[in-house]
Design a protein around this motif. Structure first.
Motif, PDB file in Angstrom:
ATOM      1  N   GLN A 251       9.279  47.224  21.716  1.00  0.00           N
ATOM      2  CA  GLN A 251       9.426  45.788  21.503  1.00  0.00           C
ATOM      3  C   GLN A 251      10.501  45.219  22.444  1.00  0.00           C
ATOM      4  O   GLN A 251      11.194  45.955  23.131  1.00  0.00           O
ATOM      5  N   ARG A 252      10.600  43.902  22.454  1.00  0.00           N
ATOM      6  CA  ARG A 252      11.582  43.269  23.339  1.00  0.00           C
ATOM      7  C   ARG A 252      12.230  42.057  22.696  1.00  0.00           C
ATOM      8  O   ARG A 252      11.668  41.433  21.785  1.00  0.00           O
ATOM      9  N   ILE A 253      13.419  41.737  23.199  1.00  0.00           N
ATOM     10  CA  ILE A 253      14.133  40.522  22.835  1.00  0.00           C
ATOM     11  C   ILE A 253      14.396  39.799  24.146  1.00  0.00           C
ATOM     12  O   ILE A 253      15.063  40.328  25.025  1.00  0.00           O
ATOM     13  N   TYR A 255      15.991  36.772  26.388  1.00  0.00           N
ATOM     14  CA  TYR A 255      17.058  35.782  26.391  1.00  0.00           C
ATOM     15  C   TYR A 255      17.427  35.494  27.841  1.00  0.00           C
ATOM     16  O   TYR A 255      17.586  36.398  28.658  1.00  0.00           O
ATOM     17  N   GLU A 259      15.767  40.668  29.315  1.00  0.00           N
ATOM     18  CA  GLU A 259      15.192  41.060  28.038  1.00  0.00           C
ATOM     19  C   GLU A 259      15.709  42.445  27.672  1.00  0.00           C
ATOM     20  O   GLU A 259      16.012  43.260  28.543  1.00  0.00           O
ATOM     21  N   LEU A 273      13.618  43.175  15.625  1.00  0.00           N
ATOM     22  CA  LEU A 273      14.776  42.322  15.882  1.00  0.00           C
ATOM     23  C   LEU A 273      14.289  40.945  16.304  1.00  0.00           C
ATOM     24  O   LEU A 273      13.286  40.810  16.999  1.00  0.00           O
ATOM     25  N   ARG A 274      15.008  39.934  15.882  1.00  0.00           N
ATOM     26  CA  ARG A 274      14.565  38.566  16.123  1.00  0.00           C
ATOM     27  C   ARG A 274      14.794  38.138  17.572  1.00  0.00           C
ATOM     28  O   ARG A 274      15.897  38.219  18.074  1.00  0.00           O
ATOM     29  N   ASP A 275      13.734  37.659  18.191  1.00  0.00           N
ATOM     30  CA  ASP A 275      13.827  36.994  19.478  1.00  0.00           C
ATOM     31  C   ASP A 275      14.203  35.540  19.176  1.00  0.00           C
ATOM     32  O   ASP A 275      13.497  34.850  18.444  1.00  0.00           O
ATOM     33  N   ARG A 276      15.316  35.055  19.701  1.00  0.00           N
ATOM     34  CA  ARG A 276      15.815  33.732  19.328  1.00  0.00           C
ATOM     35  C   ARG A 276      14.779  32.626  19.496  1.00  0.00           C
ATOM     36  O   ARG A 276      14.508  31.855  18.590  1.00  0.00           O
ATOM     37  N   SER A 279      11.508  33.370  17.278  1.00  0.00           N
ATOM     38  CA  SER A 279      11.743  33.324  15.840  1.00  0.00           C
ATOM     39  C   SER A 279      11.987  31.891  15.374  1.00  0.00           C
ATOM     40  O   SER A 279      11.648  31.519  14.255  1.00  0.00           O
TER      41      SER A 279
END
Length: 299
Positions: A251-253, A255, A259, A273-276, A279
């Protein structure tokens, strides 16, 4: 941005090519590359290269009489080794450093010019370019522990902070955290001592193994594929692909321009985990686990 393994690869290649060679000239393709005015460029020409070293993510070329060239490649800066007399490319060329043995070209892809070149006339002046990060490969566990917990950041941010740790960036921090089995968002001051010890061992093993791997792959050739994305990496740049350890989809976040990649199975007990940005868009529809995400995908 080239990180410790890639910078060490460049250093190794340059040592064998320019140490003992005389700097015959420096041709600037872009005047904004040079960020210093004292000493002037002319003072360095004609001097002999005594050594090449890494300073964080910077490369330092040491000349006689303690003169130095400090080069920061930033995100898209790259070196090329060419035959004597090679001209600076018009489109991406920043500079050409001429030696008897060849020409070291500095290029930078893209429209933004972020790479930098500084000249110094003393080794003490190098301190101005040292962000102060701990060299983990030379450190003890106690030193790593003290530096890591000196501030209460996410462990991902701490590893990438050049004031805390030297030479680690977005790519290899992903690999380190995956090897340590730690969430990138876990707070540094909430890590147990066992987790810190595991992170210390993973940091050293990941960096050492990649330095050795890249040197073996390159051999005596000059590095031509310095990149943050390599097929052998476990999670970095592998969004949606199976984790090599447990098979869970990476998975990825996202920002800004970066990332973070992670494996929920190995690092977050199956939690996403929440992607800003995403989400905020999905709000209550944001899946909290892999199971929820898979169930929504099947609808």
């Amino acid at each position: 941005m080239p990180e410790l393994p890639d910078v060490e690869l460049y250093v190794n290649a340059l040592v064998s090519r320019i140490v003992g060679q005389r700097l015959e000239g420096v041709r600037l393709g872009n005047p904004f590359l040079l960020r210093s005015v004292d000493p002037p460029l002319e003072d360095l020409v004609g001097r002999v290269v005594l050594g090449v070293r890494r300073l964080g993510k910077r490369i330092v070329i040491v000349l006689d009489a303690d003169y130095c060239m400090v080069i920061h490649l930033m995100i898209a800066g790259r070196f090329k080794w060419k035959e004597p007399g090679t001209k600076v490319p018009k489109k991406f060329g920043l500079a050409a450093f001429e030696f008897t043995s060849g020409v070291l070209l500095l290029t930078e892809a893209g429209k933004k010019r972020r790479a930098s070149l500084h000249f110094t006339n003393s080794l003490d002046a190098l301190a101005e370019h040292d962000r102060g990060g701990l060299e983990v490969l030379k450190a003890k566990l106690s030193e790593f522990n003290e530096r890591l917990t000196s501030q209460n950041h996410s462990v991902k941010r701490a590893l990438c902070d050049p004031r805390l740790f030297s030479g680690i960036g977005n790519a290899y921090s992903d690999e380190i955290l995956h090897a340590a089995g730690l969430s990138p968002f876990k707070r540094t001051q909430r890590l147990s001592y066992d987790e810190i010890a595991r992170l210390f061992d993973s940091t050293r093993s990941v960096l050492i193994s990649w330095v050795e791997r890249l040197r073996q792959q390159t051999g005596s050739r000059f590095p031509t594929k310095v990149t943050a994305f390599r097929p052998e990496m476990a999670v970095h740049g592998k969004f949606g692909r199976p984790c090599p350890e447990c098979g869970t989809k990476v998975q990825r976040i996202v920002y800004a321009d970066n990332e973070t990649n992670y494996c929920p199975g190995c690092q977050t007990d199956g939690k996403l985990l929440r992607d800003r940005a995403l989400s905020r868009l999905l709000r209550e529809d944001w899946p909290m686990s892999l199971e929820e995400m898979e169930e929504s995908a099947d609808r």
